[in-house]
Design a protein around this motif. Sequence first.
Motif, PDB file in Angstrom:
ATOM      1  N   ARG A  95       0.743  -1.088  -0.005  1.00 27.92           N
ATOM      2  CA  ARG A  95       0.200  -0.047   0.093  1.00 27.92           C
ATOM      3  C   ARG A  95       1.125   1.118  -0.180  1.00 27.92           C
ATOM      4  O   ARG A  95       1.854   1.317   0.619  1.00 27.92           O
ATOM      5  N   LEU A  96       0.412   2.334  -0.741  1.00 29.36           N
ATOM      6  CA  LEU A  96       1.161   3.326  -0.659  1.00 29.36           C
ATOM      7  C   LEU A  96       0.835   4.605   0.330  1.00 29.36           C
ATOM      8  O   LEU A  96      -0.399   4.704   0.665  1.00 29.36           O
ATOM      9  N   LEU A  97       1.868   5.139   0.855  1.00 27.27           N
ATOM     10  CA  LEU A  97       1.591   5.947   1.943  1.00 27.27           C
ATOM     11  C   LEU A  97       1.332   7.573   1.414  1.00 27.27           C
ATOM     12  O   LEU A  97       1.881   7.835   0.621  1.00 27.27           O
ATOM     13  N   LEU A  98       0.273   8.015   1.971  1.00 27.71           N
ATOM     14  CA  LEU A  98      -0.293   9.391   1.492  1.00 27.71           C
ATOM     15  C   LEU A  98      -0.547  10.349   2.602  1.00 27.71           C
ATOM     16  O   LEU A  98      -0.845   9.593   3.732  1.00 27.71           O
ATOM     17  N   ILE A  99      -0.409  11.536   2.446  1.00 28.52           N
ATOM     18  CA  ILE A  99      -0.851  12.351   3.421  1.00 28.52           C
ATOM     19  C   ILE A  99      -1.846  13.403   2.982  1.00 28.52           C
ATOM     20  O   ILE A  99      -1.829  13.589   1.867  1.00 28.52           O
ATOM     21  N   LYS A 100      -2.648  14.000   3.790  1.00 31.20           N
ATOM     22  CA  LYS A 100      -3.775  14.731   3.463  1.00 31.20           C
ATOM     23  C   LYS A 100      -2.953  16.286   3.689  1.00 31.20           C
ATOM     24  O   LYS A 100      -2.645  16.600   4.979  1.00 31.20           O
ATOM     25  N   ARG A 101      -2.663  16.989   2.716  1.00 32.02           N
ATOM     26  CA  ARG A 101      -2.185  18.501   2.998  1.00 32.02           C
ATOM     27  C   ARG A 101      -3.185  19.277   3.915  1.00 32.02           C
ATOM     28  O   ARG A 101      -4.203  19.294   3.724  1.00 32.02           O
TER      29      ARG A 101
END
Length: 131
Positions: free
Chosen positions: A16-22
């Motif tokens: 799974r890819l790590l994402l951040i919410k800006r």
Amino acid sequence: MRVNCVGAIIFDASDRLLLIKRGHPPGMGLWSIPGGRLEPGETDAAALRREVLEETGLRVEVGRLAGTVDRPGPGGVTYEIRDYLASVAGGVAAAGDDAADVRWCTADELARLPLSEGLLESLTDWDVLPR
């Protein structure tokens, strides 16, 4: 004016890819990979390690360059973004600094989230989407 930036493409053991919410402009409220601007005299690798730690609480090892994109910014600025593959070396994922949230995403989840402009296309072009 060109501004040098880096981004981290990080996968967990489940691919799974790590994402951040800006949490702040540019892209406030959109999901993206962790990253940001280089500080004066900073290498890409040092900037990537610093930005990922600040935004996610994770320590990473920097891998190969996945690709480079230019994105327009405010006031005629162009962000030159170099995205690198990286692997987690320690820490626990938690939102910090300018990240409002952090999550690991499958390809299906990625397709349903409001993403930063061009992110999905770039990851697709570079063949670095989660499986």
